[in-house]
Design an enzyme around this catalytic site. Structure first.
Site, PDB file in Angstrom:
ATOM      1  N   LYS A 263      -9.985 -15.289   3.246  1.00  0.00           N
ATOM      2  CA  LYS A 263      -9.010 -14.192   3.442  1.00  0.00           C
ATOM      3  C   LYS A 263      -9.369 -13.400   4.692  1.00  0.00           C
ATOM      4  CE  LYS A 263      -7.456  -9.811   1.348  1.00  0.00           C
ATOM      5  NZ  LYS A 263      -7.462  -8.936   0.151  1.00  0.00           N
ATOM      6  N   ASP A 268      -6.558  -3.562   5.709  1.00  0.00           N
ATOM      7  CA  ASP A 268      -5.631  -3.514   4.571  1.00  0.00           C
ATOM      8  C   ASP A 268      -5.291  -2.067   4.229  1.00  0.00           C
ATOM      9  OD1 ASP A 268      -4.133  -3.934   2.311  1.00  0.00           O
ATOM     10  OD2 ASP A 268      -5.801  -4.654   1.061  1.00  0.00           O
ATOM     11  N   LYS A 275      -2.561   2.634   0.365  1.00  0.00           N
ATOM     12  CA  LYS A 275      -3.772   3.016  -0.359  1.00  0.00           C
ATOM     13  C   LYS A 275      -4.073   4.495  -0.104  1.00  0.00           C
ATOM     14  CE  LYS A 275      -6.127  -1.498  -0.166  1.00  0.00           C
ATOM     15  NZ  LYS A 275      -6.242  -1.752  -1.616  1.00  0.00           N
ATOM     16  N   ASP A 286     -11.858  -6.321   4.932  1.00  0.00           N
ATOM     17  CA  ASP A 286     -10.997  -7.225   4.153  1.00  0.00           C
ATOM     18  C   ASP A 286     -10.836  -8.604   4.818  1.00  0.00           C
ATOM     19  OD1 ASP A 286      -9.744  -7.368   1.692  1.00  0.00           O
ATOM     20  OD2 ASP A 286      -7.784  -6.741   2.435  1.00  0.00           O
ATOM     21  N   ASP A 345       0.374  -4.507  -1.604  1.00  0.00           N
ATOM     22  CA  ASP A 345      -1.082  -4.388  -1.523  1.00  0.00           C
ATOM     23  C   ASP A 345      -1.784  -5.613  -2.131  1.00  0.00           C
ATOM     24  OD1 ASP A 345      -3.506  -3.273  -0.901  1.00  0.00           O
ATOM     25  OD2 ASP A 345      -3.513  -1.818  -2.550  1.00  0.00           O
ATOM     26  N   GLU A 347      -1.849  -8.560  -1.049  1.00  0.00           N
ATOM     27  CA  GLU A 347      -1.489  -9.357   0.125  1.00  0.00           C
ATOM     28  C   GLU A 347      -2.415 -10.547   0.360  1.00  0.00           C
ATOM     29  OE1 GLU A 347      -3.459  -6.838   0.229  1.00  0.00           O
ATOM     30  OE2 GLU A 347      -5.053  -7.609   1.493  1.00  0.00           O
ATOM     31  N   ARG A 349      -3.671 -12.810  -1.629  1.00  0.00           N
ATOM     32  CA  ARG A 349      -3.224 -14.046  -2.284  1.00  0.00           C
ATOM     33  C   ARG A 349      -2.061 -14.687  -1.533  1.00  0.00           C
ATOM     34  NH1 ARG A 349      -2.257 -10.754  -7.739  1.00  0.00           N
ATOM     35  NH2 ARG A 349      -3.976  -9.614  -6.795  1.00  0.00           N
TER      36      ARG A 349
HETATM   37  N1  BES Z   1      -8.425  -5.868  -0.371  1.00  0.00           N
HETATM   38  C1  BES Z   1      -8.015  -5.398  -1.656  1.00  0.00           C
HETATM   39  C2  BES Z   1      -9.085  -5.596  -2.726  1.00  0.00           C
HETATM   40  C3  BES Z   1     -10.369  -4.820  -2.574  1.00  0.00           C
HETATM   41  C4  BES Z   1     -10.559  -3.654  -3.253  1.00  0.00           C
HETATM   42  C5  BES Z   1     -11.392  -5.313  -1.795  1.00  0.00           C
HETATM   43  C6  BES Z   1     -11.759  -2.960  -3.144  1.00  0.00           C
HETATM   44  C7  BES Z   1     -12.582  -4.630  -1.675  1.00  0.00           C
HETATM   45  C8  BES Z   1     -12.775  -3.472  -2.339  1.00  0.00           C
HETATM   46  C9  BES Z   1      -6.772  -6.158  -2.117  1.00  0.00           C
HETATM   47  O1  BES Z   1      -5.897  -6.550  -1.117  1.00  0.00           O
HETATM   48  C10 BES Z   1      -5.998  -5.248  -3.007  1.00  0.00           C
HETATM   49  O2  BES Z   1      -5.526  -4.261  -2.541  1.00  0.00           O
HETATM   50  N2  BES Z   1      -5.873  -5.634  -4.281  1.00  0.00           N
HETATM   51  C11 BES Z   1      -5.153  -4.882  -5.229  1.00  0.00           C
HETATM   52  C12 BES Z   1      -4.320  -5.836  -6.048  1.00  0.00           C
HETATM   53  C13 BES Z   1      -3.362  -5.163  -6.980  1.00  0.00           C
HETATM   54  C14 BES Z   1      -2.267  -4.489  -6.209  1.00  0.00           C
HETATM   55  C15 BES Z   1      -2.791  -6.203  -7.908  1.00  0.00           C
HETATM   56  C16 BES Z   1      -6.148  -4.150  -6.123  1.00  0.00           C
HETATM   57  O3  BES Z   1      -7.167  -4.761  -6.471  1.00  0.00           O
HETATM   58  O4  BES Z   1      -5.928  -2.993  -6.424  1.00  0.00           O
HETATM   59 ZN    ZN Z   2      -6.741  -6.847   0.720  1.00  0.00          ZN
HETATM   60 MN    MN Z   3      -4.469  -5.052  -0.614  1.00  0.00          MN
END
Ligand code: BES
Ligand code: ZN
Ligand code: MN
Length: 504
Positions: A263, A268, A275, A286, A345, A347, A349
């Site tokens: 990834k 992000d 966020k 990220d 968010d 993103e 996947r």
């Molecule tokens: N990059 C984030 C995940 C993340 C969170 C990485 C904390 C490192 C530390 C990812 O893109 C994300 O935002 N995931 C969301 C998914 C949700 C919207 C289903 C999450 O985990 O909140």
């Molecule tokens: Zn992310």
């Molecule tokens: Mn995200």
């Protein structure tokens, strides 16, 4: 400035690092094959209140050698000293030696793998990121420049192999940490591709960048959908390493081919699902998965391992703009599956799906994949479940994940198996498209894994590594792990390739 590493059976510098463990109430100096005046030093250490705890480092002046230090680094419980304990103790000592130029490391080691752990720990602890200071900050001391590991192993073939491998690991881990620590103002999808392409010029690796207009024309709806809100266009980097082997062995059915997919979100923001400001700065990390797969591939090439590797880094910046993907937009992943983007968010996947399908398609032309590993800072749920130092492994193939977990164990990286429960899959159903990009909130790490699974051929042995917590250290340095980018997954991927080769 580059660091030098030697392995020899004698002390070469005026800073001597030795181990300090605890056996019940008793302290124990563990200095490998270097003789130490136990009684004298234990007396001094007890007065100091030393406990031999992990991450405890005590520097004392050696009255018997002029201008010399002896550095005691904690090994913890003497009965529980592992390869990774040694690696961490060497790292803590290296960090305590910032400002010194050179040191000898005399730590216990029973095997070549333990010896590697000392080398790796001492090197990896000697990391400093100074790229964005306008002048050398006076209070920042520089890391060691010369590391001598004292060992009774003298077989030059073995010693040279350990030195070579440790330095490759250090170089590539440093590259990953640097990429992660580089702010998004200075690391875009395009500059990521340029930096890596430049590096690969001197290596037996072919690098190809798929630019944004190519991705748009050719149906990479995931990468485009995530990247289109940014002024910095998305891209996909492909590295291909084919081992140099003779014609006869080329038809060898034992020659394996792995694809690594990482990834690569250079920042992000969450997109329109913005966020919170607090903590958002950590989202420069990220792209840790992309950096890890690229670095592991470069390392495997530098070590000349007889295995074919394709690394894929789908890169995009997830931003907010009048052109950003909206919640409810439908995108089409490479290969044709449609996704309703309920949450911009989620993103990672989306970009991974494009790359997984492409990686599978490309490998089919050369006999298919023996393994596909994706690496991603994918979910906050991973951090909730396993904390900041343990990563997750999900799979469709237990044998493959067992091999990986063995590799992780040898490497001293903490990975833990997680399930992909079928019953959670239905939560990703969409009324509008083939699949939605979010589902049930509980078990969010597993739901993300199930989403990716939809894009993996069932016959391809696949691992999904969620490194969201361990990729980036927001707390304090410990062992050989600095603050900021850690380089997690690089060592396990290299070792996985080594094991795959030896399991032929
Ligand atoms: N990059 C984030 C995940 C993340 C969170 C990485 C904390 C490192 C530390 C990812 O893109 C994300 O935002 N995931 C969301 C998914 C949700 C919207 C289903 C999450 O985990 O909140
Ligand atoms: Zn992310
Ligand atoms: Mn995200």
């Amino acid at each position: 400035m580059s660091i030098s590493l030697s392995i020899s059976n004698r002390i070469a510098t005026n800073n001597l690092v030795v181990g300090l463990s605890r056996d019940g109430q008793d302290l124990k100096i563990e200095s490998g094959n270097v003789q130490i005046d136990q009684r004298f030093w234990l007396d001094a250490l007890e007065k100091y209140g030393a406990r031999g705890a992990n991450d405890e480092v005590i520097k004392l002046v050696d009255p018997k050698r002029s201008n010399s230090l002896i550095v005691f680094t904690g090994l913890g419980d003497a009965k529980k000293v592992t390869n990774e304990t040694i690696r961490r103790a060497a790292g803590s000592a290296a960090r305590a030696l910032f400002g010194a130029e050179q040191a000898d490391f005399a730590l216990p080691h029973k095997s070549a793998n333990d010896l590697s752990a000392i080398c790796e720990g001492a090197l990896l602890g000697s990391y400093l990121f100074m790229d964005f200071f306008s002048k050398v900050a006076a209070e920042k001391k520089s890391p060691l420049l010369q590391i001598n590991v004292i060992s009774r192993f003298t077989d030059s073939e073995l010693v040279n192999k350990v030195i070579k491998r440790s330095l490759v690991i250090f170089e590539q881990t440093t590259m990953v940490r640097d990429l992660i620590n580089t702010p998004p103002s200075h690391l875009t999808p395009e500059s990521f591709c340029l930096r890596i392409t430049q590096l690969c010029k001197d290596l037996p690796i072919k690098a190809q960048t798929f630019k944004s207009d190519y991705l748009l024309k050719n149906g990479y709806g995931g990468i485009i959908g995530v990247g289109k809100g940014s002024a910095n266009p998305p891209a996909m980097l492909h590295l291909s390493y084919e081992p140099k082997i003779s014609k006869s062995s080329k038809s060898n059915p034992n020659l394996k081919r792995y694809a690594f997919v990482g990834k690569g979100i250079t920042f992000d923001t969450g997109g329109l699902a913005l966020k919170p400001a607090q903590g958002m700065e950590a989202m420069k990390s990220d792209m840790s998965g992309a950096a890890a797969v690229v670095a592991a591939t470069i390392a495997i090439a530098k070590l000349n391992l007889p295995i074919a590797i394709d690394a894929w880094a789908p890169l995009a910046e997830n931003m907010v703009s009048d052109n950003a993907t909206r919640p409810s937009d439908v995108i089409k992943i490479y290969g044709g599956k449609t996704v309703e983007v309920l949450n911009p968010d989620a993103e990672g996947r989306l970009v991974l799906a494009d790359a997984i399908v492409k990686a599978t398609e490309v490998a089919e032309k050369s006999g298919g994949l023996d393994g596909l590993v994706d690496v991603a800072t994918l979910t906050g749920a991973q951090v909730v479940a396993l904390g900041t130092r343990t990563s997750a492994v999900m799979t469709n193939n237990e044998d493959f994940s067992d091999l990986f977990l063995t590799a992780a164990d040898i490497s001293g990286e903490q990975f833990w198996p997680m399930p992909l429960p079928e019953e959670l899959r239905a939560s990703l159903d969409s009324p509008t498209a083939d699949i939605a990009n979010i589902g049930e909130r509980m078990g969010g790490m597993l739901v993300a894994g199930l989403f990716l699974k939809e894009f993996v051929k069932p016959e391809t042995p696949w691992l999904h590594l969620d490194i969201a917590g361990p990729a980036y250290n927001e707390k304090t340095a410990h062992g050989y792990t600095p603050v900021g980018g850690t380089g997690i997954a690089v060592r396990s991927l290299i070792t996985l390739a080594e094991l795959a080769v030896s399991h032929n």
